[in-house]
Design an enzyme around this catalytic site. Structure first.
Site, short mmCIF file in Angstrom:
data_model
loop_
_atom_site.label_atom_id
_atom_site.label_comp_id
_atom_site.label_asym_id
_atom_site.label_seq_id
_atom_site.Cartn_x
_atom_site.Cartn_y
_atom_site.Cartn_z
N TYR A 210 0.85 -1.20 0.00
CA TYR A 210 0.00 0.00 0.00
C TYR A 210 0.89 1.25 0.00
CZ TYR A 210 -3.25 -3.51 1.98
OH TYR A 210 -4.00 -4.63 2.24
N CYS A 306 -4.31 4.36 9.83
CA CYS A 306 -5.09 5.56 10.14
C CYS A 306 -6.39 5.17 10.83
CB CYS A 306 -5.35 6.38 8.88
SG CYS A 306 -6.09 5.42 7.57
C1 LIG Z 1 -3.16 5.14 3.65
S1 LIG Z 1 -2.63 5.19 1.98
C2 LIG Z 1 -0.91 4.97 2.14
C3 LIG Z 1 -0.11 5.80 1.22
C4 LIG Z 1 1.39 5.84 1.39
N1 LIG Z 1 1.95 4.90 2.29
C5 LIG Z 1 1.80 7.23 1.75
O1 LIG Z 1 2.05 7.51 2.92
O2 LIG Z 1 1.83 8.07 0.83
C6 LIG Z 1 -3.21 3.65 1.39
C7 LIG Z 1 -2.87 3.35 -0.07
O3 LIG Z 1 -3.27 2.02 -0.38
C8 LIG Z 1 -3.74 1.98 -1.72
N2 LIG Z 1 -4.55 0.73 -1.84
C9 LIG Z 1 -5.84 0.52 -1.51
N3 LIG Z 1 -6.16 -0.78 -1.65
C10 LIG Z 1 -5.03 -1.41 -2.08
C11 LIG Z 1 -4.71 -2.77 -2.38
N4 LIG Z 1 -5.62 -3.74 -2.28
N5 LIG Z 1 -3.45 -3.05 -2.76
C12 LIG Z 1 -2.50 -2.08 -2.87
N6 LIG Z 1 -2.75 -0.79 -2.59
C13 LIG Z 1 -4.00 -0.45 -2.21
C14 LIG Z 1 -4.45 3.27 -1.89
O4 LIG Z 1 -4.55 3.63 -3.24
C15 LIG Z 1 -3.54 4.23 -1.08
O5 LIG Z 1 -2.55 4.81 -1.90
#
Ligand SMILES: C[S@@+](CC[C@H](N)C(=O)[O-])C[C@H]1O[C@@H](n2cnc3c(N)ncnc32)[C@H](O)[C@@H]1O
Length: 351
Positions: A210, A306
């Site tokens: 993620y 979060c």
């Molecule tokens: C809380 S954000 C974290 C972003 C990053 N760590 C940052 O601090 O910039 C969660 C991220 O997970 C991605 N996401 C959601 N579902 C996912 C999945 N099944 N596999 C991979 N990424 C995913 C979203 O698009 C988002 O960018």
């Protein structure tokens, strides 16, 4: 953590607050309306479409508050109409402003219904004259009847397509549409904790699930042998690769796809990691991913979350699979709101 996660031995630290918990946000997207023949910028009244004029938000950076007021006044002075949701007429829908606190660079995004802006040259000239730290003026066109703020088409009216900012030593290029943490000061605090919990020596292979635009990956890459970031949104991965290049970081690689599929496939192909970092959305980790982690057995998991509820639920699953939660550290990333971010260190028992 005790009620949902039934954690027995974990140390839950007090929240790390922000030294100056006001004016921290580096991004605003403010709806524009009209009142008594003038433009107003503000917030929607709860559960309504009525804009309450707001001249200052105490959680926005002063440069953001200033930018919104200046741009609104320029449009008002030139009698360019605000967008009207009911009639689907008018021009200016939102003013968006982004600010790089470490670089003092400002981006102004004019979200319009129409592709042309009346007196556009005058608008640009006045913005540049009245906001001297502006580096980028962008128009985003949103022709749809929708409450989604940004439309598909974006064009640069003046200056650069991106502004820059730093989290620690890592430099980020921020475009109108790219995701970037809204509180970089506390993000640095959070990531430093994540780095501390990862206990890297320079020899480790790290997977950052993620990963978004790679903020954590690039932060950890400075101390790890190799980092693999996985993220579902292709544009975010493009940003991550661009940011790696911008910082001459060559030991970070990024893959697009669902973390639960990509990492499970990697594992089935015989790949493992020493440290696995997850930073999922509010709903927490996909259960398949948690089971892959349990099978893969990385020595350490660093969980950035979060949502404390889903964090506690997922920690329980990891504990039942042979891991132990050592510490949970909440960090106030969004002062004056009810949200809190947590970073947690989980280690493999008998690992
Ligand atoms: C809380 S954000 C974290 C972003 C990053 N760590 C940052 O601090 O910039 C969660 C991220 O997970 C991605 N996401 C959601 N579902 C996912 C999945 N099944 N596999 C991979 N990424 C995913 C979203 O698009 C988002 O960018």
């Amino acid at each position: 953590m005790t009620r949902i996660g039934k954690l027995q031995d974990a140390t839950i630290h007090p929240i790390i607050g922000m030294d100056e918990p006001l004016h921290y946000r580096n991004k605003a997207q403010v709806p524009i309306g009209e009142k008594d023949g003038k433009l107003i910028a503000g917030f929607f009244k709860p559960r309504s479409h009525e804009i309450v004029e707001t001249r200052e938000s105490i959680i926005q950076h002063a440069k953001i508050n200033e930018a919104v007021q200046v741009v609104k006044d320029i449009f008002s002075g030139l009698a360019i109409p605000a967008y009207n949701e009911q009639t689907h007429k008018g021009v200016l829908r939102h003013i968006m402003a982004r600010y790089g606190k470490q670089t003092n660079e400002l981006m102004v995004v004019l979200v319009t219904r129409t592709s042309s802006i009346p007196f556009v040259e005058k608008v640009v000239k006045e913005i540049v004259a009245r906001l001297p730290h502006v580096k980028s003026i962008v128009q985003n066109i949103n022709t749809k009847k929708t409450n989604v703020i940004l439309g598909d088409s974006t064009q640069v009216l003046w200056g650069s397509e991106v502004i820059y900012d730093f989290i620690g030593d890592v430099k980020f290029a921020i475009s109108a549409k790219s995701f970037y943490q809204v509180n970089p000061d506390q993000t640095k605090v959070l990531y430093e904790k994540a780095l501390e919990y990862a206990e890297l020596t320079g020899e480790e292979t790290v997977i950052d699930a993620y990963c978004g635009i790679g903020t954590i990956s690039l932060f950890l890459a400075q101390k790890a042998k190799k980092v693999f970031g996985v993220e579902i949104v292709p544009e975010a991965i493009e940003d991550a690769r661009r940011n790696a290049e911008l910082n001459n970081i060559t030991n970070a690689e990024f893959a697009v796809g669902p973390a639960e599929t990509v990492i499970t496939d990697w594992y089935k192909e015989g790949n493992t990691a020493d440290v696995l970092v997850v930073d999922p959305p509010r709903k927490g980790c996909d259960e398949t991913l948690l089971h892959t982690i349990i099978e893969m057995k990385p020595k350490k998991v660093v969980y950035v979350s979060c949502n404390p509820g889903t964090l506690a639920r997922d920690l329980r699953i990891l504990e039942d699979g042979g891991y132990q939660t050592v510490e949970v550290q909440p960090v106030d990333m969004f002062p004056m709101t009810t949200h809190v971010e947590c970073v947690s260190q989980i280690v493999l028992k008998n690992g």
